[in-house]
Design a protein around this motif. Structure first.
Motif, PDB file in Angstrom:
ATOM      1  N   ALA A 185      -1.597 -18.026  -4.595  1.00  0.00           N
ATOM      2  CA  ALA A 185      -2.675 -17.063  -4.498  1.00  0.00           C
ATOM      3  C   ALA A 185      -4.066 -17.581  -4.814  1.00  0.00           C
ATOM      4  O   ALA A 185      -5.039 -16.968  -4.442  1.00  0.00           O
ATOM      5  N   VAL A 186      -4.195 -18.690  -5.496  1.00  0.00           N
ATOM      6  CA  VAL A 186      -5.523 -19.177  -5.857  1.00  0.00           C
ATOM      7  C   VAL A 186      -5.657 -20.618  -5.357  1.00  0.00           C
ATOM      8  O   VAL A 186      -5.092 -21.550  -5.934  1.00  0.00           O
ATOM      9  N   VAL A 187      -6.380 -20.771  -4.261  1.00  0.00           N
ATOM     10  CA  VAL A 187      -6.518 -22.101  -3.677  1.00  0.00           C
ATOM     11  C   VAL A 187      -7.638 -22.864  -4.399  1.00  0.00           C
ATOM     12  O   VAL A 187      -8.757 -22.352  -4.526  1.00  0.00           O
ATOM     13  N   ALA A 188      -7.349 -24.049  -4.862  1.00  0.00           N
ATOM     14  CA  ALA A 188      -8.333 -24.868  -5.585  1.00  0.00           C
ATOM     15  C   ALA A 188      -9.238 -25.574  -4.580  1.00  0.00           C
ATOM     16  O   ALA A 188      -9.187 -26.785  -4.385  1.00  0.00           O
TER      17      ALA A 188
ATOM     18  N   ASP B  85      -9.598 -17.033  -4.304  1.00  0.00           N
ATOM     19  CA  ASP B  85      -8.602 -16.195  -4.978  1.00  0.00           C
ATOM     20  C   ASP B  85      -8.049 -15.164  -4.002  1.00  0.00           C
ATOM     21  O   ASP B  85      -8.713 -14.200  -3.659  1.00  0.00           O
TER      22      ASP B  85
ATOM     23  N   VAL C 257     -12.696 -21.802  -6.379  1.00  0.00           N
ATOM     24  CA  VAL C 257     -11.357 -21.402  -5.934  1.00  0.00           C
ATOM     25  C   VAL C 257     -11.487 -20.275  -4.910  1.00  0.00           C
ATOM     26  O   VAL C 257     -12.501 -19.583  -4.852  1.00  0.00           O
TER      27      VAL C 257
END
Lengths: 271, 271
Positions: free
Chosen positions: B181-184, B166, B164
């Motif tokens: 806010a947290v890109v996978a 973050d 991720v």
């Protein structure tokens, strides 16, 4: 380009978008020359801004409530505040109903486009007129997943692109029907475009080349067709909410039946 | 390559994989020259085949049960049979526990790799040794989503790649903290690779170039770190299952309290 190859890029130099801006003209300008089969992916944030969906709201929670059709689950956060998983106007289940408080003017929040499929169709028409290329358009938003950390981008609006590739009934390489059968093509394209657009940067538009086999001749069914709520939905409510509903119904039924039995006993005692 | 651009391709000519095959050698051979920052994406199907995870099972249901840690939800299908949403050994919540009955020999099913993070790490080591390039490796599977039609590919194993990105606490373009806010990242790369690998074709391996900012120097935390079950999980059970649990508990409590009241009444009557 072969089916086994793709390219994606996000042009720099897209101006800050304001209410009333001619977004189709801005997108045409940003992407430059296109080829038939290209897919243009646009963040819903800029669509919303151009459509004047920025609303004054010191209280983001109020805006979320207004955009909510149905509350699926709520949870108090350790640091205070409540996470609400809701179904929004578009049928999308996620946190905060798509209400966006980042990259907007202080004191305002940004709602999703009124009708992202219609927004995508307008962009498609403008792009075809300007470039002569038969392209597809996807409008994206960022969505969390229940059982995995992190968010991915999905298609919330679409025109000229198949949303899914339904392989059901097609044989696999050994002739048996395929068990994994409906590829969420538009969501996969949205996710890949996220990797070149980024979040904080001023690159809200991407071009994807190499997925032309999914580009279709008409606007098509739109992203709304991918929504799976209602009867098919096995997660209509959060576990805690469904448990509470069941508890309440079970308690009422248990009290009633027990009272009936007790009444029988009392009557019996009167004999 | 700039951050705003990526390429992905899936080489042809990958042979059919059998138990005991040297998959790292086959992958090295298939991908050819690599650059540092490239990410090699491999379908778990071929990892499983090389690792001998094909098991004799006329009854796919039996294999699913064996791979299941916890049943989340079940639903009878209109045409017969039952869909089971379960948490599998790897912590992944989905249908059929990752048991695959397509593209395998008749009379057999294919289980997921025993430890896909370890499989990814072995592939990474081999690729670095063979090419001299610092690359990341993702092992993918295909997963449905609760509220959207179609499946996307996700990372079930990973080495040398951030799972991720973050962004929490980072300012947006207007200086406020970002709400999304947290890109996978790894799942988005898995999804994009699916678009070039396809399902039925013999292209189980893809190279993604242009996401090198997420490639890391060590094997890293692995895909298991993305699993979000346990306390954080608002959808621990399907709505029907949670409702039934609540009903049962509520009924028992309602019966008990009502019986207590009735007893008071009976006792009162005895005075």
């Amino acid at each position: 380009m072969s089916e086994a190859e793709l390219r994606a890029w996000a042009p720099d130099g897209v101006p800050e978008i304001h209410a009333g801006d001619d977004l189709p003209a801005i997108v045409v300008d940003a992407v430059g020359a296109l080829e038939s089969g290209d897919v243009v992916v646009v963040s819903s944030k800029v669509v919303s801004k151009a459509e004047g969906r920025q609303v004054v709201a010191e209280d983001r929670e109020q805006a979320i409530t207004a955009e909510t059709v149905r509350v699926v689950a709520t949870r108090e956060q350790p640091g205070g505040g409540v996470t609400r998983i809701v179904e929004n106007r578009l049928g999308i289940v996620g946190a905060a109903a798509g209400v966006d408080a980042s990259n907007v003017e202080p004191g305002t929040v940004l709602l999703l486009p009124e009708d992202p499929d219609a927004s995508a169709a307008r962009l498609r028409t403008a792009l075809i007129a300007a470039t002569g290329a038969a392209v597809g358009v996807i409008v994206t938003d960022t969505l969390g997943r229940p059982w995995r950390r992190g968010q991915t981008d999905i298609a919330i609006g679409a025109a000229g692109i198949a949303l899914v590739d339904d392989l059901r009934g097609q044989p696999d390489t050994s002739g048996r029907p395929m068990s994994v059968a409906v590829v969420a093509v538009a969501d996969e394209i949205a996710s890949l475009a996220d990797l070149v657009k980024g979040k904080a940067e001023n690159r809200p538009i991407a071009v994807v080349r190499g997925v032309g086999r999914y580009v279709i001749d008409a606007d098509g069914p739109g992203a709304r067709s991918v929504v799976r709520t209602g009867d098919e939905d096995m997660f209509r409510l959060g576990s805690a909410e469904a448990y509470a509903d069941g508890y309440s119904d079970g308690y009422a039924e248990g009290s009633k039946e027990s009272a009936d039995t007790a009444e029988d006993e009392i009557d019996g005692g009167a004999w």
